[in-house]
Motif scaffolding. Structure first.
Motif, PDB file in Angstrom:
ATOM      1  N   SER A 100       0.813  -1.227   0.000  1.00  0.00           N
ATOM      2  CA  SER A 100       0.000   0.000   0.000  1.00  0.00           C
ATOM      3  C   SER A 100       0.840   1.269   0.000  1.00  0.00           C
ATOM      4  O   SER A 100       0.293   2.371  -0.145  1.00  0.00           O
ATOM      5  CB  SER A 100      -0.908   0.034   1.237  1.00  0.00           C
ATOM      6  N   ASN A 120      -2.305   3.783  -1.552  1.00  0.00           N
ATOM      7  CA  ASN A 120      -3.196   3.397  -0.439  1.00  0.00           C
ATOM      8  C   ASN A 120      -4.582   3.030  -0.959  1.00  0.00           C
ATOM      9  O   ASN A 120      -5.270   2.182  -0.380  1.00  0.00           O
ATOM     10  CB  ASN A 120      -3.391   4.541   0.567  1.00  0.00           C
ATOM     11  N   SER A 137      -4.875  -3.438  -2.889  1.00  0.00           N
ATOM     12  CA  SER A 137      -3.826  -3.121  -1.910  1.00  0.00           C
ATOM     13  C   SER A 137      -4.239  -3.681  -0.555  1.00  0.00           C
ATOM     14  O   SER A 137      -5.420  -3.853  -0.262  1.00  0.00           O
ATOM     15  CB  SER A 137      -3.602  -1.613  -1.816  1.00  0.00           C
ATOM     16  N   TRP A 186      -4.148  -2.278   2.287  1.00  0.00           N
ATOM     17  CA  TRP A 186      -4.902  -1.273   3.055  1.00  0.00           C
ATOM     18  C   TRP A 186      -6.378  -1.277   2.673  1.00  0.00           C
ATOM     19  O   TRP A 186      -7.238  -0.972   3.493  1.00  0.00           O
ATOM     20  CB  TRP A 186      -4.273   0.097   2.806  1.00  0.00           C
ATOM     21  N   GLN A 187      -6.674  -1.626   1.419  1.00  0.00           N
ATOM     22  CA  GLN A 187      -8.071  -1.649   0.953  1.00  0.00           C
ATOM     23  C   GLN A 187      -8.750  -3.007   1.174  1.00  0.00           C
ATOM     24  O   GLN A 187      -9.947  -3.150   0.936  1.00  0.00           O
ATOM     25  CB  GLN A 187      -8.133  -1.292  -0.545  1.00  0.00           C
ATOM     26  N   ASP A 245       0.230  -0.580   6.047  1.00  0.00           N
ATOM     27  CA  ASP A 245       0.324  -2.048   5.971  1.00  0.00           C
ATOM     28  C   ASP A 245       0.656  -2.669   7.330  1.00  0.00           C
ATOM     29  O   ASP A 245       0.232  -3.783   7.628  1.00  0.00           O
ATOM     30  CB  ASP A 245       1.365  -2.471   4.933  1.00  0.00           C
TER      31      ASP A 245
END
Length: 277
Positions: free
Chosen positions: A93, A101, A106, A108-109, A144
């Motif tokens: 990310s 991000n 990613s 984070w998602q 992350d």
């Protein structure tokens, strides 16, 4: 317990994180006959490319970077004698606030439940006696690292397993010392921004809040070599500039906060497996 080895599982965000924060304990416990399992959550594709190329720069190919970092991670695992490497392979990310991000796929998602379910499967397979990851702020606010914390704690809840659980940390006294050492190695370093200094002062914990101090001095050489295996990221791995002797002197103690325990082992302790053997 008789039919399986004592097991340590470390859940990290990127290739090279295993060496920075836990290289000493991974090497030490492997040498003591404990099974060491490393879970690396992302592919490291936002790391430096050839010549230090950053994400978005010409010459930075995230897929090529991820492939190179996978090879480096495997080399690091060999140095640390890690028993089992598991990769979740989410897309890196990047640092907080980077466009990566928000990229689909990613880490984070990724919904926490999804990552946690995959990690829970690994936990049920390995049945770790000790689990190590980051605190809720990912130690220093990296998305992350924060996500690795979230999926680890959620996976533990899903499985109902009750290992000893630790979050990596640093004593504030050591953080202050690192600031001084960085100046020693970078004489031309500008005076730090007051806001930056204040933020750094919040990283880690007061010494008396740290529950677990593990002496890994005897394995500092392995830790150094594991970091050196991540050669593509050398520009970011400040510790390599110290040389092995200074590195061992400064990086020989790894510190943690114990957040879950069913053994009743007294704290402060000097062994992640106190109460288990």
């Amino acid at each position: 317990m008789a039919d399986r080895p004592l097991t340590l599982m470390a859940v990290h965000a990127h290739p090279d994180d295993e060496a920075t924060g836990t290289g000493g304990v991974l090497a030490r416990y492997a040498a003591e006959g404990i099974r060491t399992v490393l879970v690396t959550c992302t592919d490291g594709g936002c790391g430096d490319g050839p010549g230090g190329a950053k994400p978005g720069d010409p010459g930075h190919d995230p897929a090529a970077v991820a492939s190179m970092r996978r090879q480096e991670l495997e080399a690091s695992c060999e140095v640390l004698k890690i028993s089992d490497l598991e990769m979740l392979d989410y897309a890196d990310s990047g640092m907080m606030g980077w466009p990566s991000n928000d990229a689909a796929g990613s880490f984070w998602q990724t919904p926490v439940e999804e990552g946690a379910a995959r990690l829970a499967t690994l936990m049920l397979h390995y049945r770790p006696d000790v689990v190590v990851t980051y605190d809720a702020n990912g130690f220093y606010g990296h998305p992350d690292h924060i996500q690795a914390h979230r999926i680890t704690m959620a996976a533990l809840e899903m499985t109902g397993l009750t290992p000893k659980v630790y979050w990596t940390t640093m004593p504030r006294s050591a953080m202050q010392r690192f600031g001084e050492i960085m100046r020693e190695f970078h004489e031309d370093m500008p005076e730090p921004d007051p806001a930056e200094t204040a933020a750094l002062a919040e990283i880690g914990l007061p010494d008396d809040e740290i529950t677990t101090w593990v002496d890994t001095t005897a394995f500092a050489g392995q830790k150094f070599d594991a970091l050196a295996a991540h050669a593509s990221q050398g520009e970011n791995i400040f510790f390599l500039r110290m040389g092995k002797e200074r590195f061992a002197e400064l990086m020989g103690m790894e510190t943690f906060v114990r957040v879950q325990d069913a053994t009743g082992a007294a704290v402060p302790e000097n062994d992640l497996f106190a109460g288990l053997r």
